[in-house]
Structure formats: structure tokens, C-alpha cells
Scaffold this motif. Structure first.
Motif, PDB file in Angstrom:
ATOM      1  N   LYS A 106       5.768   0.427 -13.408  1.00  0.00           N
ATOM      2  CA  LYS A 106       6.923   1.435 -13.448  1.00  0.00           C
ATOM      3  C   LYS A 106       6.132   2.754 -13.876  1.00  0.00           C
ATOM      4  O   LYS A 106       6.331   3.734 -14.358  1.00  0.00           O
ATOM      5  CB  LYS A 106       8.008   1.658 -14.801  1.00  0.00           C
ATOM      6  CG  LYS A 106       8.973   0.475 -14.509  1.00  0.00           C
ATOM      7  CD  LYS A 106      10.182   0.572 -15.449  1.00  0.00           C
ATOM      8  CE  LYS A 106      11.045  -0.488 -15.227  1.00  0.00           C
ATOM      9  NZ  LYS A 106      10.652  -1.943 -15.184  1.00  0.00           N
ATOM     10  N   LEU A 107       4.808   2.828 -13.033  1.00  0.00           N
ATOM     11  CA  LEU A 107       3.829   3.921 -13.019  1.00  0.00           C
ATOM     12  C   LEU A 107       4.100   4.856 -11.920  1.00  0.00           C
ATOM     13  O   LEU A 107       5.015   4.420 -11.079  1.00  0.00           O
ATOM     14  CB  LEU A 107       2.283   3.457 -12.896  1.00  0.00           C
ATOM     15  CG  LEU A 107       1.905   2.594 -14.266  1.00  0.00           C
ATOM     16  CD1 LEU A 107       0.556   2.020 -13.928  1.00  0.00           C
ATOM     17  CD2 LEU A 107       1.875   3.335 -15.663  1.00  0.00           C
ATOM     18  N   ASP A 108       3.552   6.006 -12.225  1.00  0.00           N
ATOM     19  CA  ASP A 108       3.788   7.250 -11.150  1.00  0.00           C
ATOM     20  C   ASP A 108       3.190   6.874  -9.821  1.00  0.00           C
ATOM     21  O   ASP A 108       2.108   7.299  -9.528  1.00  0.00           O
ATOM     22  CB  ASP A 108       3.538   8.390 -11.662  1.00  0.00           C
ATOM     23  CG  ASP A 108       3.861   9.722 -10.797  1.00  0.00           C
ATOM     24  OD1 ASP A 108       4.319   9.293  -9.952  1.00  0.00           O
ATOM     25  OD2 ASP A 108       3.858  10.821 -11.203  1.00  0.00           O
ATOM     26  N   ALA A 109       4.012   6.138  -8.881  1.00  0.00           N
ATOM     27  CA  ALA A 109       3.293   5.870  -7.503  1.00  0.00           C
ATOM     28  C   ALA A 109       2.951   7.285  -6.838  1.00  0.00           C
ATOM     29  O   ALA A 109       2.281   7.043  -5.937  1.00  0.00           O
ATOM     30  CB  ALA A 109       4.294   4.968  -6.705  1.00  0.00           C
ATOM     31  N   GLY A 110       3.652   8.243  -7.022  1.00  0.00           N
ATOM     32  CA  GLY A 110       3.382   9.541  -6.283  1.00  0.00           C
ATOM     33  C   GLY A 110       2.002  10.178  -6.803  1.00  0.00           C
ATOM     34  O   GLY A 110       1.399  10.906  -5.929  1.00  0.00           O
ATOM     35  N   LYS A 111       1.233   9.719  -7.813  1.00  0.00           N
ATOM     36  CA  LYS A 111      -0.170   9.952  -8.059  1.00  0.00           C
ATOM     37  C   LYS A 111      -1.102   9.036  -7.497  1.00  0.00           C
ATOM     38  O   LYS A 111      -2.357   9.084  -7.787  1.00  0.00           O
ATOM     39  CB  LYS A 111      -0.256  10.144  -9.489  1.00  0.00           C
ATOM     40  CG  LYS A 111       0.451  11.286 -10.362  1.00  0.00           C
ATOM     41  CD  LYS A 111       0.070  11.405 -11.786  1.00  0.00           C
ATOM     42  CE  LYS A 111       0.813  12.554 -12.420  1.00  0.00           C
ATOM     43  NZ  LYS A 111       0.476  12.775 -13.854  1.00  0.00           N
ATOM     44  N   HIS A 112      -0.607   8.041  -6.949  1.00  0.00           N
ATOM     45  CA  HIS A 112      -1.802   6.946  -6.307  1.00  0.00           C
ATOM     46  C   HIS A 112      -1.789   6.889  -4.911  1.00  0.00           C
ATOM     47  O   HIS A 112      -0.654   7.093  -4.083  1.00  0.00           O
ATOM     48  CB  HIS A 112      -1.210   5.632  -6.851  1.00  0.00           C
ATOM     49  CG  HIS A 112      -1.895   4.589  -6.460  1.00  0.00           C
ATOM     50  ND1 HIS A 112      -1.539   3.766  -5.530  1.00  0.00           N
ATOM     51  CD2 HIS A 112      -3.397   4.004  -6.884  1.00  0.00           C
ATOM     52  CE1 HIS A 112      -2.593   2.588  -5.246  1.00  0.00           C
ATOM     53  NE2 HIS A 112      -3.661   3.289  -6.099  1.00  0.00           N
ATOM     54  N   SER A 113      -2.820   6.758  -4.210  1.00  0.00           N
ATOM     55  CA  SER A 113      -2.855   6.347  -2.874  1.00  0.00           C
ATOM     56  C   SER A 113      -4.056   5.105  -2.879  1.00  0.00           C
ATOM     57  O   SER A 113      -4.734   5.087  -3.625  1.00  0.00           O
ATOM     58  CB  SER A 113      -3.438   7.781  -2.178  1.00  0.00           C
ATOM     59  OG  SER A 113      -4.707   7.987  -2.695  1.00  0.00           O
ATOM     60  N   SER A 114      -3.862   4.361  -1.598  1.00  0.00           N
ATOM     61  CA  SER A 114      -4.715   3.305  -1.508  1.00  0.00           C
ATOM     62  C   SER A 114      -5.092   3.133  -0.258  1.00  0.00           C
ATOM     63  O   SER A 114      -4.422   3.620   0.776  1.00  0.00           O
ATOM     64  CB  SER A 114      -4.155   1.707  -2.079  1.00  0.00           C
ATOM     65  OG  SER A 114      -2.920   1.810  -1.094  1.00  0.00           O
ATOM     66  N   ILE A 115      -6.342   2.835  -0.177  1.00  0.00           N
ATOM     67  CA  ILE A 115      -6.977   2.789   1.216  1.00  0.00           C
ATOM     68  C   ILE A 115      -7.878   1.200   1.389  1.00  0.00           C
ATOM     69  O   ILE A 115      -8.508   1.048   0.464  1.00  0.00           O
ATOM     70  CB  ILE A 115      -8.147   3.717   1.516  1.00  0.00           C
ATOM     71  CG1 ILE A 115      -7.736   5.205   1.109  1.00  0.00           C
ATOM     72  CG2 ILE A 115      -8.937   3.503   2.765  1.00  0.00           C
ATOM     73  CD1 ILE A 115      -8.598   6.361   1.098  1.00  0.00           C
ATOM     74  N   GLN A 116      -7.320   0.733   2.335  1.00  0.00           N
ATOM     75  CA  GLN A 116      -8.028  -0.605   2.684  1.00  0.00           C
ATOM     76  C   GLN A 116      -9.140  -0.502   3.596  1.00  0.00           C
ATOM     77  O   GLN A 116      -9.010   0.166   4.781  1.00  0.00           O
ATOM     78  CB  GLN A 116      -6.951  -1.611   3.364  1.00  0.00           C
ATOM     79  CG  GLN A 116      -7.712  -2.980   3.626  1.00  0.00           C
ATOM     80  CD  GLN A 116      -6.905  -3.950   4.830  1.00  0.00           C
ATOM     81  OE1 GLN A 116      -5.620  -3.582   4.869  1.00  0.00           O
ATOM     82  NE2 GLN A 116      -7.505  -4.949   4.992  1.00  0.00           N
ATOM     83  N   SER A 117     -10.301  -0.594   2.882  1.00  0.00           N
ATOM     84  CA  SER A 117     -11.426  -0.184   3.753  1.00  0.00           C
ATOM     85  C   SER A 117     -12.759  -0.800   3.020  1.00  0.00           C
ATOM     86  O   SER A 117     -12.888  -1.018   1.889  1.00  0.00           O
ATOM     87  CB  SER A 117     -11.588   1.242   4.034  1.00  0.00           C
ATOM     88  OG  SER A 117     -12.954   1.735   4.557  1.00  0.00           O
ATOM     89  N   ASP A 118     -13.795  -0.796   4.030  1.00  0.00           N
ATOM     90  CA  ASP A 118     -14.949  -1.210   3.382  1.00  0.00           C
ATOM     91  C   ASP A 118     -15.436  -0.146   2.326  1.00  0.00           C
ATOM     92  O   ASP A 118     -15.580   1.178   2.837  1.00  0.00           O
ATOM     93  CB  ASP A 118     -16.167  -1.555   4.490  1.00  0.00           C
ATOM     94  CG  ASP A 118     -17.545  -1.403   3.852  1.00  0.00           C
ATOM     95  OD1 ASP A 118     -18.022  -2.503   3.374  1.00  0.00           O
ATOM     96  OD2 ASP A 118     -18.424  -0.510   3.908  1.00  0.00           O
ATOM     97  N   VAL A 119     -16.040  -0.097   1.373  1.00  0.00           N
ATOM     98  CA  VAL A 119     -16.141   0.811   0.250  1.00  0.00           C
ATOM     99  C   VAL A 119     -17.378   1.785   0.770  1.00  0.00           C
ATOM    100  O   VAL A 119     -17.235   3.119   0.565  1.00  0.00           O
ATOM    101  CB  VAL A 119     -16.414   0.369  -1.370  1.00  0.00           C
ATOM    102  CG1 VAL A 119     -16.903   1.556  -1.960  1.00  0.00           C
ATOM    103  CG2 VAL A 119     -15.156  -0.294  -1.657  1.00  0.00           C
ATOM    104  N   ASN A 120     -18.366   1.273   1.188  1.00  0.00           N
ATOM    105  CA  ASN A 120     -19.728   1.949   1.633  1.00  0.00           C
ATOM    106  C   ASN A 120     -19.272   3.036   2.746  1.00  0.00           C
ATOM    107  O   ASN A 120     -19.571   4.084   2.765  1.00  0.00           O
ATOM    108  CB  ASN A 120     -20.694   1.039   1.798  1.00  0.00           C
ATOM    109  CG  ASN A 120     -21.489   0.512   0.820  1.00  0.00           C
ATOM    110  OD1 ASN A 120     -22.275   0.998   0.147  1.00  0.00           O
ATOM    111  ND2 ASN A 120     -21.372  -0.956   0.463  1.00  0.00           N
ATOM    112  N   LYS A 121     -18.416   2.376   3.757  1.00  0.00           N
ATOM    113  CA  LYS A 121     -18.041   3.197   4.653  1.00  0.00           C
ATOM    114  C   LYS A 121     -17.045   4.246   4.374  1.00  0.00           C
ATOM    115  O   LYS A 121     -17.040   5.443   4.895  1.00  0.00           O
ATOM    116  CB  LYS A 121     -17.257   2.170   5.715  1.00  0.00           C
ATOM    117  CG  LYS A 121     -16.873   2.921   7.083  1.00  0.00           C
ATOM    118  CD  LYS A 121     -15.953   1.924   7.977  1.00  0.00           C
ATOM    119  CE  LYS A 121     -16.975   0.744   8.326  1.00  0.00           C
ATOM    120  NZ  LYS A 121     -15.994  -0.149   9.443  1.00  0.00           N
ATOM    121  N   GLN A 122     -16.205   4.080   3.463  1.00  0.00           N
ATOM    122  CA  GLN A 122     -15.250   5.002   2.924  1.00  0.00           C
ATOM    123  C   GLN A 122     -15.769   5.950   2.026  1.00  0.00           C
ATOM    124  O   GLN A 122     -15.309   7.228   2.264  1.00  0.00           O
ATOM    125  CB  GLN A 122     -13.977   4.025   2.012  1.00  0.00           C
ATOM    126  CG  GLN A 122     -12.908   5.103   1.854  1.00  0.00           C
ATOM    127  CD  GLN A 122     -11.831   5.802   2.897  1.00  0.00           C
ATOM    128  OE1 GLN A 122     -11.878   5.123   3.973  1.00  0.00           O
ATOM    129  NE2 GLN A 122     -11.865   6.965   2.933  1.00  0.00           N
TER     130      GLN A 122
END
Length: 395
Positions: free
Chosen positions: A266-282
Motif C-alpha cells: 500500500k505504498l504511493d504508486a504515484g511517486k514510482h515509475s518503472s522502466i524495463q531496459s538494459d541499465v547501461n543503455k537507460q
């Protein structure tokens, strides 16, 4: 019991109770032991030195177990070692804030090649040596007696099994197959763990203490969690009032599980974003876009599986940290980790110094981080200290 004779001049490590005897240190095998058999190691004069698991397919030909000749390594011996390891984690689990941890940590718990992780009422095991493979019925029976788990699942898919002439396996050893997701609690944060399909044994409980330490710096900050997996650092940061948290991981399953874990707590999803990607590229994409952060966590996979890979791995660590430093606001915090046992802390600090130089940054080391108490380091086996981390203030 077959005697294995040590080369003259190779006694020191054994006397110091280091658990590995390499094949090059062996002068003679007096018989034909089967891989996984327990043998008697003697010096050139024939004097007893230790008992250990034998395997002629492994570079580590003998993994030592017992240095007292009078202590017979039998079924009861293994039951005692399992019991001692489980008892050593009892205090950690006693408060109820955490019900997941590493119960048995291979050589550190005098059971070379056995890893057992507890996930609530379920256990995941990795069997990495032929000797442990031979005594698994005894170990499973003792774990059942001590813990009464709902299931014991074999996650023995590690490449190191190949060095012992063993195949890979993912099977139920006891009970029913674990459900798709097992709910566990770490530091009063809930996680859904996919034991069967998750990485390693299903969850990285070695970062338990470090997640809390980093989260203490997240309040009001813009946080970037790289190699976020199912959200250990992300969830802890979200609990501590950040401005925002961005999670990056290449696994779609990990990202989906992370999102479910945010809902679960029950955490604040509005403060979170996620990215599926290779970290070095991102990281490079963030740099091109001009995105900046106050706290960055780098928890990459093992870049140096052996000392022979250390030079190449050092370059990879340096480049990863260099780009991250460029994304930090002045005075920002970089929490960076290496789980490569081949890289010691001093080498890791040197890599960070090189990264800072290339990035044109000044860095202060404000904290050193390590693996927690359920991943102990045996005094005679420093190789067990694999996880190291640095908190770096970047200017």
C-alpha cells in the motif's frame, strides 16, 4: 576410507583450516574414490590432516569438512551442522519483522556446496557439490524435523554444478510445488517471491541491512534504483517519503512483481515509475535527456565470476559508475555494490576512483556496506566475503 596424500609443502592452508584443496596440491590418491565420497587427507608422512569431499572433475579436488580425526563424518555429523546453522539464524527471525533469510551458507556453515534460503514456510536449496548431493536425503530430513516447511524446492541450476560433473535441476524435494508467489516479510516490508522462476534461489536477502541504510537517505529525494529486480531498494525508499523513485531492470517479470509488491505494501504508486531496459543503455538515455537524481543505487549482477575476469569486470564497473556519477546532482549519494567475490574492497574503491576521475567528479566514501549476519564470513575462508558496497558522496 581412501587416503589422499598432500604434496609436501602444501600443508599450511589445511592447517589454517581453509576448506579448499586444489588438484595441483595432491601427490597421490590411494585408491579410486567416487566423486562425492568422503576421503581422508594426509600429509607426505601419512599423518592425518582432515576429512573432506572428493571430486576429480573439480579444480577444488577436496572440500574439507572436519579437522579432528576422532569426529567421524557420518549422518549425525551432517545433522549437527544443519542444526547449528539453523540455530544461528534464530535470533534474526525471532522478532517477526523478517521471515526470510539464508539458513545455510555453504563453506561458512561448514557444509560446502549447500545453500538453503527460507521464504516464509518454504525452503529453496542449491546443491553445488557432488558430496552434498550424496547426503541430501539426510539434510532434507533434518530440515523437515527442525522447520516443518510446506515445501523444499531445488534451485540447483548454477553453472558451478558443471564443474563437479553434475547436471542442473529444478524439482520439488519435499511437499507440493510452491505456489506461483510466496509472500515473505523482510524488515516489515512484504514481498511476493517467485521461487520456481526467480533469479538465484528467488530473492536477494543479502541486501536486507543495506536496503534500510540507503532508505534513510531517501526522504524528499529523487531516487534511481538500477537493477531493481523485485524492488528491495525501491520499496524501502518509498517507505521513507522520497520525492520520487524510478526503478530500472531488464526483466519484465521482475518489473511486474515489483509493481505488485508496491500494491501489496500500500505504498504511493504515484511517486514510482518503472522502466524495463538494459541499465547501461537507460543510464545513457537519462544523460541525453538531462535527467538528474539525488540518490542512485547500482546493484549489478556478478561481473567477475573469477579472478581471471577481474580486469574486464573492473572496466565494466568503472563505466557503469562513471555514467551514474554524471546523473547525480551536486552532493548526491551513490550507493554502489559488487557481488563479485574476486573483487575486494580496496580494488572496488580504486575502480570508483577511476570512475570519478573519468567523470570529472570528486567523491567521498561516506560508508562501507557488506553482507548481513545470515551470510557469515568464516575466518579461515575470506573468499566467502563476496558482497561489498560503498556509499559515495559525489561533487
Amino acid at each position: 576410507m581412501i587416503d589422499v596424500v598432500l604434496n609436501k609443502g602444501k600443508e599450511k592452508a589445511v592447517l589454517h583450516r581453509h576448506p579448499w584443496v586444489f588438484s595441483g596440491a595432491i601427490a597421490l590418491v590411494k585408491g579410486k574414490p567416487t566423486n562425492g565420497d568422503i576421503v581422508r587427507l594426509v600429509n607426505a608422512k601419512g599423518d592425518f590432516m582432515a576429512y573432506g569431499f572428493y571430486n576429480d572433475q573439480s579444480r577444488v579436488a577436496i572440500r574439507l569438512l572436519e579437522w579432528n580425526e576422532d569426529f567421524k563424518v557420518d549422518e549425525d555429523w551432517f545433522r549437527v551442522k544443519v542444526g547449528e546453522a539453523v540455530a544461528g539464524r534464530a535470533e534474526l527471525l525471532s522478532t517477526g519483522a523478517t521471515n526470510t533469510c539464508r539458513l545455510i551458507f555453504s563453506e561458512a556453515d561448514y557444509l560446502p556446496g549447500l545453500i538453503v534460503d527460507k521464504y516464509g514456510d518454504h525452503l529453496a536449496v542449491q546443491v553445488l557439490t557432488s558430496g552434498i548431493e550424496n547426503v541430501m536425503p539426510v539434510i532434507i530430513d533434518e530440515l523437515r524435523k527442525l522447520l516443518n516447511p510446506k515445501s523444499i524446492f531445488d534451485k540447483s541450476d548454477a553453472s558451478s554444478r558443471q564443474h563437479e560433473g553434475l547436471g542442473t535441476d529444478n524439482v520439488v524435494l519435499f511437499g507440493d510445488a510452491p505456489p506461483d508467489f510466496v509472500e515473505v516479510r523482510e524488515n516489515n516490508i512484504l514481498y511476493n517471491i517467485n521461487i520456481a522462476e526467480g533469479q538465484k534461489s528467488g530473492f536477494y536477502c543479502d541486501q536486507r541491512d543495506n536496503r534500510l541504510i540507503v532508505a534513510n537517505h531517501a526522504k524528499g529525494k529523487k531516487v534511481l534504483d538500477c537493477f531493481s529486480y523485485t524492488g528491495g531498494f525501491t520499496l524501502n525508499a518509498l517507505q521513507n517519503g522520497p520525492a520520487s523513485v524510478t526503478s530500472v531492470d531488464s526483466s519484465a517479470l521482475a518489473i511486474d512483481t515489483l509493481k505488485e509488491n508496491i500494491k501489496l505494501n500500500k505504498l504511493d504508486a504515484g511517486k514510482h515509475s518503472s522502466i524495463q531496459s538494459d541499465v547501461n543503455k537507460q543510464l545513457r538515455a537519462f544523460k541525453e535527456a538531462g535527467d538528474m537524481f539525488d540518490v542512485i543505487v547500482l546493484d549489478p549482477p556478478k561481473y567477475a565470476p573469477s579472478r581471471s575476469a577481474l580486469v574486464r569486470a573492473s572496466r565494466a564497473y568503472k563505466d557503469l559508475n562513471r555514467v551514474a556519477m554524471l546523473l547525480l546532482n551536486k552532493g548526491g549519494l551513490l550507493a554502489t555494490f559488487s557481488c563479485s567475490g574476486a573483487m575486494d574492497m580496496e580494488t572496488f574503491k580504486q575502480v570508483l576512483a577511476w570512475a570519478a576521475l573519468d567523470a570529472g567528479k570528486q567523491v567521498q566514501f561516506v560508508g562501507q556496506l557488506c553482507q548481513p549476519e545470515d551470510h557469515p564470513v568464516r575466518s579461515s575462508f575470506p573468499e566467502g566475503e563476496y558482497l561489498k558496497g560503498l556509499l559515495c558522496r559525489v561533487f
